[in-house]
Design a protein around this motif. Structure first.
Motif, PDB file in Angstrom:
ATOM      1  N   LEU A  15       0.765  -1.101   0.011  1.00 14.41           N
ATOM      2  CA  LEU A  15       0.059   0.043  -0.113  1.00 14.41           C
ATOM      3  C   LEU A  15       0.951   1.173  -0.017  1.00 14.41           C
ATOM      4  O   LEU A  15       0.263   2.372  -0.122  1.00 14.41           O
ATOM      5  N   CYS A  16       2.201   1.217   0.229  1.00 12.62           N
ATOM      6  CA  CYS A  16       3.140   2.361   0.270  1.00 12.62           C
ATOM      7  C   CYS A  16       4.467   2.082  -0.177  1.00 12.62           C
ATOM      8  O   CYS A  16       4.757   0.899  -0.708  1.00 12.62           O
ATOM      9  N   ASP A  17       5.279   3.271  -0.418  1.00 17.09           N
ATOM     10  CA  ASP A  17       6.619   2.826  -1.106  1.00 17.09           C
ATOM     11  C   ASP A  17       7.588   2.546   0.054  1.00 17.09           C
ATOM     12  O   ASP A  17       7.298   2.324   1.154  1.00 17.09           O
ATOM     13  N   GLN A  59      -5.497  -1.107   6.612  1.00 18.71           N
ATOM     14  CA  GLN A  59      -6.748  -1.395   5.978  1.00 18.71           C
ATOM     15  C   GLN A  59      -7.868  -0.170   5.809  1.00 18.71           C
ATOM     16  O   GLN A  59      -8.759  -0.531   5.077  1.00 18.71           O
ATOM     17  N   LEU A  60      -7.770   0.451   6.579  1.00 19.79           N
ATOM     18  CA  LEU A  60      -8.911   1.707   6.567  1.00 19.79           C
ATOM     19  C   LEU A  60      -8.788   2.606   5.233  1.00 19.79           C
ATOM     20  O   LEU A  60      -9.821   3.114   4.836  1.00 19.79           O
ATOM     21  N   LEU A  61      -7.493   2.573   4.601  1.00 19.37           N
ATOM     22  CA  LEU A  61      -7.551   3.025   3.132  1.00 19.37           C
ATOM     23  C   LEU A  61      -8.422   2.822   2.363  1.00 19.37           C
ATOM     24  O   LEU A  61      -8.818   3.545   1.464  1.00 19.37           O
ATOM     25  N   GLU A  66      -9.436  10.080  -0.733  1.00 19.91           N
ATOM     26  CA  GLU A  66      -8.215  10.592  -1.182  1.00 19.91           C
ATOM     27  C   GLU A  66      -8.044  12.224  -1.489  1.00 19.91           C
ATOM     28  O   GLU A  66      -7.224  12.885  -1.499  1.00 19.91           O
ATOM     29  N   GLY A  67      -9.418  12.690  -1.108  1.00 19.75           N
ATOM     30  CA  GLY A  67      -9.384  14.118  -1.469  1.00 19.75           C
ATOM     31  C   GLY A  67      -9.165  15.053  -0.125  1.00 19.75           C
ATOM     32  O   GLY A  67      -7.954  15.486   0.099  1.00 19.75           O
ATOM     33  N   SER A  68     -10.297  15.573   0.262  1.00 16.28           N
ATOM     34  CA  SER A  68     -10.031  16.531   1.428  1.00 16.28           C
ATOM     35  C   SER A  68      -9.523  15.666   2.637  1.00 16.28           C
ATOM     36  O   SER A  68      -9.314  14.518   2.648  1.00 16.28           O
ATOM     37  N   MET A  87       1.557   6.570   4.960  1.00 19.90           N
ATOM     38  CA  MET A  87       1.346   6.000   3.917  1.00 19.90           C
ATOM     39  C   MET A  87       0.522   6.943   2.692  1.00 19.90           C
ATOM     40  O   MET A  87       0.830   6.402   1.458  1.00 19.90           O
ATOM     41  N   ARG A  88       0.343   8.046   3.049  1.00 20.39           N
ATOM     42  CA  ARG A  88      -0.352   9.025   2.048  1.00 20.39           C
ATOM     43  C   ARG A  88       0.121  10.320   2.240  1.00 20.39           C
ATOM     44  O   ARG A  88      -0.678  11.202   2.805  1.00 20.39           O
TER      45      ARG A  88
END
Length: 208
Positions: A15-17, A59-61, A66-68, A87-88
């Motif tokens: 889910l991430c880099d 897991q909540l992602l 992904e906006g506000s 992660m974001r």
């Protein structure tokens, strides 16, 4: 179902880099150290920290926006808020926590992990200025009806609600006012076969 630490780490890595994974490693190491000073999480869960806290947050992602801004209520040790922020990095994350020592911990982690997208509101939710939240999350914050009443003013018709509720998830949804319609449903947790996550979309009104 995620049942061990290797599976949990693999899940997070998908889910991430690599840079985010490095930060998550640092977060878990600091958590273990800080937990000796203050009881951030149950000591027993440190043996399965990736499963119980990192993957459980990640897991909540799947159900968040992904906006506000992502608004995390009662962030405590930083789950899920800090994990989401790591992660974001493009997503603005606001952590709400009123306990002084928890606030200090969160602020230190934000600084050490260089989370420029994340900030702490060190106060009770009732005193925080209203803003439109793209996603609202809360882990062990309050019973669902009270949680919704307290955070309703941050919600819009586009808000995602992502609320881990353990074994009580289905019952808490059933106990909402009968006219709440189909705004909320329960998804099974990937990290605990007995736990549920309350998922919803839209603006909550006290009159619902």
């Amino acid at each position: 179902m995620i049942t061990n630490e290797d599976q949990a780490k693999h899940y997070a890595s998908e889910l991430c880099d690599a840079a985010a994974m490095d930060k998550l490693e640092r977060l878990t190491a600091e958590l273990v150290h800080e937990n000796e000073r203050q009881n951030l999480v149950a000591r027993a869960t440190l043996q399965t920290v990736w499963q119980r806290h990192i993957a459980d947050s990640a897991q909540l992602l799947k159900w968040g926006g992904e906006g506000s801004a992502w608004l995390d209520l009662g962030s405590g040790a930083g789950f899920p808020g800090l994990v989401i922020a790591v992660m974001r990095p493009h997503l603005s994350v606001v952590l709400v926590e009123s306990r002084k020592r928890r606030v200090e911990w969160l602020e230190r982690m934000i600084s050490e992990l260089d989370l420029q997208n994340c900030r702490v509101e060190g106060a009770r939710l009732e005193s925080i200025e209203t803003f439109p939240a793209g996603t609202i999350s809360a882990r062990a914050f309050a019973p669902l009806d009270r949680l919704l009443a307290l955070s309703a003013r941050f919600s819009t018709k586009d808000t995602f609600w992502v609320l881990p509720k353990g074994r009580s998830a289905s019952q808490e949804v059933q106990d909402l006012p009968k006219n709440h319609g189909k705004m909320f449903h329960v998804e099974p947790s990937l990290t605990d076969q007995d736990a549920g996550i309350v998922i919803g979309r839209g603006q909550w009104s006290k009159n619902q």
